[in-house]
Design a protein around this motif. Structure first.
Motif, PDB file in Angstrom:
ATOM      1  N   LEU A  97       0.694  -1.349  -0.307  1.00  0.00           N
ATOM      2  CA  LEU A  97       0.192   0.020  -0.073  1.00  0.00           C
ATOM      3  C   LEU A  97       1.054   1.181   0.183  1.00  0.00           C
ATOM      4  N   SER A  98       0.851   2.099  -0.638  1.00  0.00           N
ATOM      5  CA  SER A  98       0.693   3.422  -0.558  1.00  0.00           C
ATOM      6  C   SER A  98       0.085   4.449  -0.964  1.00  0.00           C
ATOM      7  N   PHE A  99       0.458   5.709   0.163  1.00  0.00           N
ATOM      8  CA  PHE A  99      -1.035   6.571   0.684  1.00  0.00           C
ATOM      9  C   PHE A  99       0.301   8.041   0.098  1.00  0.00           C
ATOM     10  N   GLU A 100      -1.049   8.708  -0.286  1.00  0.00           N
ATOM     11  CA  GLU A 100      -0.109  10.456  -0.301  1.00  0.00           C
ATOM     12  C   GLU A 100      -1.337  10.814  -0.601  1.00  0.00           C
ATOM     13  N   LYS A 101      -0.847  12.949  -0.372  1.00  0.00           N
ATOM     14  CA  LYS A 101      -2.378  13.540  -0.750  1.00  0.00           C
ATOM     15  C   LYS A 101      -2.683  13.560  -2.759  1.00  0.00           C
ATOM     16  N   GLU A 102      -3.233  13.800  -2.956  1.00  0.00           N
ATOM     17  CA  GLU A 102      -4.076  14.061  -4.321  1.00  0.00           C
ATOM     18  C   GLU A 102      -2.991  15.003  -5.127  1.00  0.00           C
ATOM     19  N   GLY A 103      -2.434  14.763  -6.380  1.00  0.00           N
ATOM     20  CA  GLY A 103      -1.182  15.866  -6.351  1.00  0.00           C
ATOM     21  C   GLY A 103      -0.337  15.956  -5.998  1.00  0.00           C
ATOM     22  N   ALA A 104       0.589  14.343  -4.815  1.00  0.00           N
ATOM     23  CA  ALA A 104       1.731  15.376  -4.312  1.00  0.00           C
ATOM     24  C   ALA A 104       2.799  15.083  -5.134  1.00  0.00           C
ATOM     25  N   GLU A 105       3.778  15.191  -4.452  1.00  0.00           N
ATOM     26  CA  GLU A 105       5.381  15.157  -5.411  1.00  0.00           C
ATOM     27  C   GLU A 105       6.132  15.119  -4.575  1.00  0.00           C
ATOM     28  N   PRO A 106       6.103  13.924  -3.762  1.00  0.00           N
ATOM     29  CA  PRO A 106       6.758  13.167  -2.822  1.00  0.00           C
ATOM     30  C   PRO A 106       8.419  13.480  -2.435  1.00  0.00           C
ATOM     31  N   GLU A 107       8.983  13.602  -1.660  1.00  0.00           N
ATOM     32  CA  GLU A 107      10.585  13.688  -1.859  1.00  0.00           C
ATOM     33  C   GLU A 107      11.040  12.714  -0.110  1.00  0.00           C
ATOM     34  N   LEU A 108       9.880  12.422   0.426  1.00  0.00           N
ATOM     35  CA  LEU A 108      10.043  11.782   1.897  1.00  0.00           C
ATOM     36  C   LEU A 108       9.516  10.084   1.905  1.00  0.00           C
ATOM     37  N   ALA A 109       9.796   9.623   2.536  1.00  0.00           N
ATOM     38  CA  ALA A 109       8.505   8.358   2.867  1.00  0.00           C
ATOM     39  C   ALA A 109       8.676   8.023   3.974  1.00  0.00           C
ATOM     40  N   LEU A 110       7.633   7.165   5.166  1.00  0.00           N
ATOM     41  CA  LEU A 110       6.885   6.667   5.807  1.00  0.00           C
ATOM     42  C   LEU A 110       7.169   5.271   5.503  1.00  0.00           C
ATOM     43  N   VAL A 111       8.338   4.070   6.341  1.00  0.00           N
ATOM     44  CA  VAL A 111       8.094   3.247   5.922  1.00  0.00           C
ATOM     45  C   VAL A 111       8.021   1.741   7.222  1.00  0.00           C
ATOM     46  N   GLY A 112       6.967   1.146   6.797  1.00  0.00           N
ATOM     47  CA  GLY A 112       6.252   0.204   7.125  1.00  0.00           C
ATOM     48  C   GLY A 112       5.798  -1.127   7.044  1.00  0.00           C
ATOM     49  N   HIS A 113       5.253  -1.744   8.121  1.00  0.00           N
ATOM     50  CA  HIS A 113       4.614  -2.894   7.484  1.00  0.00           C
ATOM     51  C   HIS A 113       3.436  -3.889   8.532  1.00  0.00           C
ATOM     52  N   LEU A 114       2.639  -4.653   7.889  1.00  0.00           N
ATOM     53  CA  LEU A 114       1.543  -4.719   7.912  1.00  0.00           C
ATOM     54  C   LEU A 114       1.469  -5.643   8.783  1.00  0.00           C
ATOM     55  N   ASP A 115       2.059  -7.037   8.468  1.00  0.00           N
ATOM     56  CA  ASP A 115       2.087  -8.394   8.804  1.00  0.00           C
ATOM     57  C   ASP A 115       3.153  -8.638  10.354  1.00  0.00           C
ATOM     58  N   THR A 116       2.770  -9.347  11.410  1.00  0.00           N
ATOM     59  CA  THR A 116       3.391  -9.814  12.556  1.00  0.00           C
ATOM     60  C   THR A 116       3.995 -11.026  12.226  1.00  0.00           C
ATOM     61  N   VAL A 117       4.597 -11.452  13.321  1.00  0.00           N
ATOM     62  CA  VAL A 117       5.186 -12.777  13.874  1.00  0.00           C
ATOM     63  C   VAL A 117       4.186 -13.794  14.403  1.00  0.00           C
ATOM     64  N   PHE A 118       2.703 -13.347  15.028  1.00  0.00           N
ATOM     65  CA  PHE A 118       1.708 -14.353  15.533  1.00  0.00           C
ATOM     66  C   PHE A 118       0.649 -14.645  14.304  1.00  0.00           C
ATOM     67  N   GLU A 119       0.632 -15.336  14.270  1.00  0.00           N
ATOM     68  CA  GLU A 119       0.123 -16.791  13.512  1.00  0.00           C
ATOM     69  C   GLU A 119      -1.808 -16.626  14.761  1.00  0.00           C
ATOM     70  N   GLU A 120      -2.553 -16.696  13.133  1.00  0.00           N
ATOM     71  CA  GLU A 120      -4.182 -16.845  13.619  1.00  0.00           C
ATOM     72  C   GLU A 120      -4.654 -17.301  14.292  1.00  0.00           C
ATOM     73  N   GLU A 121      -3.027 -18.902  15.312  1.00  0.00           N
ATOM     74  CA  GLU A 121      -4.097 -19.650  15.551  1.00  0.00           C
ATOM     75  C   GLU A 121      -3.199 -19.451  17.050  1.00  0.00           C
ATOM     76  N   SER A 122      -2.477 -18.167  16.871  1.00  0.00           N
ATOM     77  CA  SER A 122      -1.980 -17.681  18.427  1.00  0.00           C
ATOM     78  C   SER A 122      -2.638 -17.478  19.761  1.00  0.00           C
ATOM     79  N   SER A 123      -2.757 -17.856  21.156  1.00  0.00           N
ATOM     80  CA  SER A 123      -3.599 -17.288  21.566  1.00  0.00           C
ATOM     81  C   SER A 123      -3.220 -15.467  22.350  1.00  0.00           C
ATOM     82  N   PHE A 124      -2.400 -15.342  21.751  1.00  0.00           N
ATOM     83  CA  PHE A 124      -2.236 -13.940  21.694  1.00  0.00           C
ATOM     84  C   PHE A 124      -2.789 -12.843  21.025  1.00  0.00           C
ATOM     85  N   GLN A 125      -4.101 -12.211  21.313  1.00  0.00           N
ATOM     86  CA  GLN A 125      -4.339 -11.425  20.267  1.00  0.00           C
ATOM     87  C   GLN A 125      -5.417 -10.672  20.472  1.00  0.00           C
ATOM     88  N   GLU A 126      -5.459  -9.960  22.019  1.00  0.00           N
ATOM     89  CA  GLU A 126      -5.650  -8.380  22.723  1.00  0.00           C
ATOM     90  C   GLU A 126      -5.204  -7.763  22.680  1.00  0.00           C
TER      91      GLU A 126
END
Length: 416
Positions: A97-126
């Motif tokens: 995914l990338s996000f920016e304002k309409e008509g943007a001319e980016p010079e700097l990125a904020l970078v991240g990820h949404l996946d984790t090491v905790f899988e669906e069957e993990s008991s740690f979910q809250e």
């Protein structure tokens, strides 16, 4: 790639307005789903709610449905502050995914990820709160950082719309497995930019990351010969024993004084205790600073792979093995972060914050971006501890100071 519509976010806003006016009532299930956390000093209530949604919607690297739900949460949240989403197909079901304002001319990125090491069957979910800690799966690695991106983008947009148009947000979904699918898109989205701030968690003492070791994930597959362990063991060639011999050789390559580090972390093999093991495999993590260290390790691993330590004199045969690469992250040297680290220190001084930096053994998407010309700095997200465990936590007190530092870095980098 495709732009995302604003229809769904606007529908959501209208529904919430009707609920607030008492004209409609949320369902019982919806009321259950919107349980709230206590107020958190320094964080707006709506961002706490977005963080709760992200944390409690499992997005383990192997959970495509959860990853998609997290993307939808982010798309709605960024749309609400005027940033449009674009989806980039990374292959094999993965997206960036990338996000920016309409008509943007980016010079700097904020970078991240949404996946984790905790899988669906993990008991740690809250997500829960205990004193100065927000505790939950992925709360600092790195869903707290994603919420900080939202907070930053809105602050910039409210105070300096032109500056906000110079920012692009980039979020992938396979970082925890080496960004095998997304790395080329990450490079493409940042190649013409001057700076990239990676909002991975800060180190426990608040330091940012100024260098990463390189990483290689490898696998040795061993082939032996099955036989009945009681009736005719002399007809077998034990692949599991061969794997054990190979591992004892691997670990001797580790140098704890600066690397390389070689960890045979996953071992699989055999079928039943009464059957001589026919097939085995070893997954290996290699960490290094210098390319020469990597080359030396790879040469030794090649020799270990080619040699058979288990030999059956009756059959006059040994095992056969193959070595393959699973993932690769190049090292991020200090030269990649020198400029932004100096900017961060200057920005911190103006805020009354002392900004320190450390080289670390773990990797991030900055490893891939280090191959480009972009200036990097890592570990700019909120910090805490127990990362990748069932007690992972974010220090609430770190959020505000980190938010202020990031805003100051962006302003200084793009306007001074």
């Amino acid at each position: 790639m495709k732009k995302r519509s604003l229809v769904r976010p606007l529908q959501w806003v209208c529904i919430m307005a009707l609920v607030a006016l008492g004209l409609i009532q949320p369902s019982a299930s919806a009321q259950e789903a919107t349980h709230t956390l206590p107020r958190v000093a320094g964080m707006e209530e709506r961002w706490i709610e977005v963080l709760r949604e992200l944390v409690e919607t499992n997005s383990g690297s192997a959970n495509p449905d959860g990853l998609e739900k997290n993307r939808e949460i982010l798309i709605d949240a960024f749309a609400s502050i005027g940033f449009q989403a674009t989806e980039h197909d990374a292959g094999n079901g993965h997206k960036v995914l990338s996000f920016e304002k309409e008509g943007a001319e980016p010079e700097l990125a904020l970078v991240g990820h949404l996946d984790t090491v905790f899988e669906e069957e993990s008991s740690f979910q809250e997500l829960r709160i205990e004193g100065d800690r927000l505790i939950g799966p992925g709360v600092i690695d790195m869903k707290g950082g994603l919420v900080m991106m939202l907070d930053l983008a809105e602050r910039l947009n409210q105070t300096d719309s032109e500056l906000a148009s110079k920012v692009r947000i980039v979020i992938n979904d396979d970082e925890e497995t080496g960004s095998v699918y997304s790395k080329s898109i990450l490079k493409e989205l940042t190649k013409d930019l001057s700076y990239a701030l990676v909002l991975e968690p800060g180190l426990p003492d608040g330091s940012v990351v100024t260098a990463h070791m390189g990483v290689r994930w490898l696998q040795i597959d061993v082939k032996g010969k099955a036989a009945h362990a009681g009736m005719e063991p002399q007809q077998g060639i034990d692949a599991c024993t061969e794997a054990a011999y190979k591992m004892t050789k691997m670990v001797k390559m580790t140098n704890y004084d600066g690397g390389p580090y070689v960890n045979p972390g996953v071992v699989e093999g055999g079928t039943k205790p009464n059957v001589i093991c026919e097939e085995a495999s070893v997954k290996i993590d290699v960490r290094y600073v210098e390319e020469k260290d990597l080359k030396r390790v790879m040469k030794k691993l090649g020799k270990i792979t080619d040699r058979s330590y288990v030999y059956n004199p009756v059959l006059e045969e040994g095992t056969t093995s193959t070595l393959k690469q699973l993932a690769a992250l190049p090292a991020m040297p200090p030269a990649s972060t020198d400029e932004l680290f100096a900017i961060a220190q200057a920005a911190g001084e103006e805020l009354g914050q002392t900004v320190t930096g450390q080289a670390v053994g773990y990797g991030s998407d900055a490893n891939h971006l280090a191959e480009t010309e972009v200036n990097l700095l890592v570990g700019l997200g909120p910090y805490g501890g127990a990362m990748h465990t069932d007690e992972e936590y974010m220090l609430i007190s770190s959020y505000v100071s980190r938010l202020q530092l990031n805003e100051a870095i962006i302003r200084k980098a793009l306007t001074d």
